[in-house]
Structures are given as C-alpha cells and as structure tokens.
Enzyme design. Sequence first.
Site, PDB file in Angstrom:
ATOM      1  N   CYS A  84      42.758  52.476  99.993  1.00 35.50           N
ATOM      2  CA  CYS A  84      42.380  52.266 101.390  1.00 35.50           C
ATOM      3  C   CYS A  84      41.310  53.285 101.813  1.00 35.50           C
ATOM      4  O   CYS A  84      40.190  53.231 101.310  1.00 35.50           O
ATOM      5  CB  CYS A  84      43.644  52.318 102.256  1.00 35.50           C
ATOM      6  SG  CYS A  84      43.380  51.676 103.895  1.00 35.50           S
ATOM      7  N   HIS A 170      47.435  48.417  99.917  1.00 35.43           N
ATOM      8  CA  HIS A 170      48.382  49.484  99.538  1.00 35.43           C
ATOM      9  C   HIS A 170      49.304  49.050  98.395  1.00 35.43           C
ATOM     10  O   HIS A 170      50.257  48.300  98.638  1.00 35.43           O
ATOM     11  CB  HIS A 170      49.214  49.891 100.753  1.00 35.43           C
ATOM     12  CG  HIS A 170      48.423  50.658 101.762  1.00 35.43           C
ATOM     13  ND1 HIS A 170      48.326  52.028 101.744  1.00 35.43           N
ATOM     14  CD2 HIS A 170      47.651  50.238 102.781  1.00 35.43           C
ATOM     15  CE1 HIS A 170      47.539  52.424 102.728  1.00 35.43           C
ATOM     16  NE2 HIS A 170      47.110  51.354 103.371  1.00 35.43           N
ATOM     17  N   GLU A 172      51.479  50.792  96.946  1.00 34.72           N
ATOM     18  CA  GLU A 172      52.751  51.528  96.968  1.00 34.72           C
ATOM     19  C   GLU A 172      53.807  50.879  97.854  1.00 34.72           C
ATOM     20  O   GLU A 172      54.984  51.206  97.739  1.00 34.72           O
ATOM     21  CB  GLU A 172      52.509  52.988  97.393  1.00 34.72           C
ATOM     22  CG  GLU A 172      52.056  53.214  98.837  1.00 34.72           C
ATOM     23  CD  GLU A 172      50.555  53.031  99.080  1.00 34.72           C
ATOM     24  OE1 GLU A 172      49.894  52.399  98.235  1.00 34.72           O
ATOM     25  OE2 GLU A 172      50.058  53.486 100.106  1.00 34.72           O
ATOM     26  N   SER A 228      72.829  80.637  96.988  1.00 34.92           N
ATOM     27  CA  SER A 228      73.121  80.478  98.418  1.00 34.92           C
ATOM     28  C   SER A 228      74.132  79.363  98.644  1.00 34.92           C
ATOM     29  O   SER A 228      74.574  79.148  99.758  1.00 34.92           O
ATOM     30  CB  SER A 228      71.830  80.134  99.144  1.00 34.92           C
ATOM     31  OG  SER A 228      71.366  78.871  98.679  1.00 34.92           O
ATOM     32  N   GLY A 229      74.459  78.639  97.567  1.00 35.47           N
ATOM     33  CA  GLY A 229      75.343  77.471  97.732  1.00 35.47           C
ATOM     34  C   GLY A 229      74.526  76.212  97.985  1.00 35.47           C
ATOM     35  O   GLY A 229      75.047  75.111  97.993  1.00 35.47           O
ATOM     36  N   GLY A 230      73.219  76.375  98.202  1.00 34.43           N
ATOM     37  CA  GLY A 230      72.335  75.239  98.444  1.00 34.43           C
ATOM     38  C   GLY A 230      72.019  74.510  97.152  1.00 34.43           C
ATOM     39  O   GLY A 230      72.374  74.966  96.058  1.00 34.43           O
ATOM     40  N   ASP A 232      69.229  73.983  95.481  1.00 30.80           N
ATOM     41  CA  ASP A 232      68.321  74.568  94.483  1.00 30.80           C
ATOM     42  C   ASP A 232      69.015  75.635  93.630  1.00 30.80           C
ATOM     43  O   ASP A 232      69.000  75.575  92.406  1.00 30.80           O
ATOM     44  CB  ASP A 232      67.085  75.189  95.162  1.00 30.80           C
ATOM     45  CG  ASP A 232      66.430  74.230  96.123  1.00 30.80           C
ATOM     46  OD1 ASP A 232      66.541  73.022  95.877  1.00 30.80           O
ATOM     47  OD2 ASP A 232      65.834  74.682  97.116  1.00 30.80           O
ATOM     48  N   SER A 233      69.613  76.624  94.313  1.00 31.68           N
ATOM     49  CA  SER A 233      70.207  77.706  93.529  1.00 31.68           C
ATOM     50  C   SER A 233      71.461  77.244  92.783  1.00 31.68           C
ATOM     51  O   SER A 233      71.717  77.701  91.665  1.00 31.68           O
ATOM     52  CB  SER A 233      70.490  78.927  94.405  1.00 31.68           C
ATOM     53  OG  SER A 233      71.348  78.591  95.460  1.00 31.68           O
TER      54      SER A 233
END
Length: 512
Positions: A84, A170, A172, A228-230, A232-233
């Site tokens: 586009c 588009h 996508e 951190s409990g999140g 990622d970690s």
Amino acid sequence: MDNIQILIIDYGSQYTLVIGRTLRELGVRSVILPPKKVDAWLKINTPKAAILSGSNWSVHNDGAPELPKSLDITGKKYFILGVCYGMQLLAYKLGGKVERPLSHREYGPAIVNTNTTHPLFKNIKEKTEVWASHGDTVTKLPKNFVSIATSGGIAAMSDKNNHVLGIQFHPEVTDTKEGKKILQNFLTLSDCKKDWNPMDLIHQIQNEVLDIVNKQKKDKQKVILGVSGGVDSTTLAAILAPVLKEKLICVAIDTGGLRAGELVELKTNTRSAKIKNLTIIDAETEFIKNIGTTIDGEEKRAKFRTEYKRIFEEQIKKHNAGFIVQGTLATDIIESGKAGESAMIKTHHNVGLSWEVDDLHPLRNLFKYEVRELARVMKLPKAVYERNPFPGPGLFLRVVGTPVTEENIQLVREADKSVRDILKKNNLEKEISQVIVALLGINSVGVKGDERVYGHSLAVRAVQTVDFMTAKGYYFSQSIIDEITSALTKHKDIVRVFFDMTPKPPATTEFE
Ligand code: XMP
C-alpha cells in the site's frame, strides 16, 4: 540466536503487526521498527528482505514518513516488498508517479487480476479477492518496473529482477483470500528459511548460555538471574534451570512496588519453572526511602536502577557469581535506545547497566508474544504464559506527579486490585493486554455524604497490543466504567476517576 531475516518498516498502518504475526505463522521471525530506528538496526543487521507497511499518509503530504536513509531500495542487498503506502513510497522515490484518481480509490473488498507467471503470484488465482484501503495509487511505474496485477489501475508492481516489489492491497488481512500464500511466495522468493520453531529457540538459548558459562573459570560459574514472577523471567528461568542446575541462583526483590498478592504468585510461578535456588530480598524500606519525593519519571527510574543494581551486586559478591542473566526483551532494548542511535524513550531498569561481571540477555531478540509461546511449549502454567506484563519498577511508576509514599503506594495497590478483580469477574482479562491504574497528582473537589472533599484522582488505562511497540486504547463499556468508578471512589480520598484511551504512540503504555 540466528539473525532476523525480515525487517518490517512500520509506517503506522493498523495492520503492520498483522504482517509480523502472519510471517510467524508461516514460520519466519521478523522485527518491526518505525522508519527512524531502521538506520541504527541496519548498521548491525543484514536482513534477507524488507517489507514497507501501509500508512494513513500520502507521499505528497508535508511530513509524510520517509524511506530510512540507509535502506537499499535497488534490491541489490535484500528483497523489498512495499505494501500500500509502502508501494507508493517506493514508486515515488524510484521516479514513478503517485496520484489520487477518483476512478481508482478502493476501500474494502476488490477483485485483482494477477499475472500468475510472476513468482509473487505463483499458484494464485488469476482473479483473486483482496482487501484494499487507499486513496492514492501508482499511476506511472518507475523505469524498469512492470505491472504484475491490476484492478482498474496498477495493483502490484515488480522490477525486472523480481527483487523490488509492491502491492497496493493488504496481503496480511484475512479478507485478502490468498494473502498468506502471497506472503509465502515472497518468503520463498527472498529465500527466507523457517526460523520460528520454539523448541529450537529454547535449545539455542540453552546452548548459548551454557557455552559462555563453561568458558568461565570453574569457581566463577555461578549465574544470578533476577526473577519477578513475570512471563519473561519465569520463562528464562525454566529454560536455564535444566542446563545450569545448581549454578543458577534466582533472586527476587520485594521492592515495595509489587501488586497485591504478587509475592505469592512469584513463588508459585518460580516453583513451576523448577527453580531450586530462590532468594527473596526484602528491600521495601530502602526503595521507598530512596525514591520518596522524586516526581520526575526518569529520575525515579534512575533511582530505582541504582538500588536494583546495588542489591544484585551484593548477591553477585555473596555467591562469587561470574554472570548476571536477565529476561530483557527486544522491545526493552529498542525503547531504551540501545538498539543503535534511536531516541531514548524510557530507561528500562534492566537495560544498559554496567556490571563487574558479564551480563547476559538471552531473550534480547524476542518479543513478548514469542516468549509466551516458549512458555506454552515448555508447559509452564497458563498463569505464566497468559500473565499481563508489569514493569520492574512496579507501582512506583503508577504514582504520578506526586511523591511516592507508603500511603500512596498502598492506595494504588488497592485500586489496582479492585480493577483487576472487576475485569476478572467480567471475563475481560483475555481481551486486554495490560491494565494500568495510576494515582495522579491532581487534587480536585468532590462531594461525599454531602460534604466537600478535596481528594486525589485515579487514572485507569487498558491497552490492546501484540508487542507493546504500539498499542490501542481499550474502550470499556458503560457498565464496566460505572463499576470501576464506583469501586474506586469508595476510597475516602478518591473523588475522580479518569479513563485514558490514548494509543501508543503518542502515549506509552505506562504513565512514566
Ligand atoms: P511502555 O510504557 O514503554 O511499556 O509502552 C511497554 C511495556 O513494558 C513495560 N515496562 C517495563 N517493564 N521494566 C520492565 O520490566 C521497565 O522499566 C518497564 N517500563 C515499562 C510496560 O508495563 C509495558 O508492558
């Protein structure tokens, strides 16, 4: 980890993230960057292909987003696909013409006639249904380009080498019936190999870290991992625990900025990651004392970092560790301006710290949704891979424009819990990527029980996003707004609740 093969340049279209997700569904990873950040990224990366997204802009408008200076659009270094606006920009810059003819504006479904002998349209129907949304259109092709699809006007173009391509519609969006196939054809044409295989990525990360650790002297092979409990970690801990075994020492800090129930969640999540060695440091008093009267967001983050670093350095010394590992993501690095020369938006508490030992960021090339996928593949509980993110500096960033006191922190903690409980009760958690409740330093007048109250204000902000590089504000229904407002104003000091739907950009997810 292998280099990213596809660079997606985001010109602001609401579908840019969908391009990234579709490519991942096709097994290929990509990085999405705004044009301003591309030059820095290209200095240290060579993609196989670049995709230029759509946009609301016209190439003729003042201030229309430009091609990044170092992007090679000759097709010699990498393949190029403009979608586009991306196609219009390429055509315009390469000497073609872009106009706004009344006869060729398309908004919605359209039928395109494709040249099926071109590799981009291999195995695509000659008449295929697409979804288009454009006022401008390419009316004259650049030299050495040919039209490879039409729908009243030029719907796709290609240079003679099939290296520089453009499509007006588009691919996508799902309304473009064969869009995924067209993107697959582009991947084949540009020789992109499948590199999104979660299990392979997990093994790559394990091998990468193990390799580095094993090269270190025997008595310095301990690794400190901040958890951190999140998502990622916890995911990183689960990846590293089986290979580092007793060398892995996980450290969590109770900064005083945690949400209600978060410490318990942290313990449960780290247990599910099969961590053997977890130390929780209670540093609430130190953090509140140090950040205390600081109002400025960046100054607050700086003080948080200093304290965070001090505690981790103590742990490194205590364990005679040789490494510190963190769950930093690509987004954290990009937003901290560490991906090159990009403007610094926010200092993330875990990016760019200099340690006396080596610091490793094994997830540095991944986006949040990719880490969630790794967690799912490793069979971590839903509570981990579906967890909403929460910033390292925690509730400290949610006391805005007023000093961080124990009382203020407690107020946002309770308010945050009320809002999250309401969302849970109404089954809204899944629809929202993150919810933020912040105490604003705006005192205003209210009435409670016929009495004048001069009290605080709270802001509630929910966002929807795939990768947190951009986000849409979430609009709550009237009844949810009423429920939240009523719950929050029960607090004696709260007289006003603001709802913030500003998208990112221009706002960020957090207030600071
Ligand atoms: P922003 O506000 O930059 O946030 O749009 C994007 C995402 O990152 C989280 N965030 C952080 N996470 N340390 C973190 O671990 C930080 O310093 C930090 N700052 C923001 C934010 O909550 C959102 O999910």
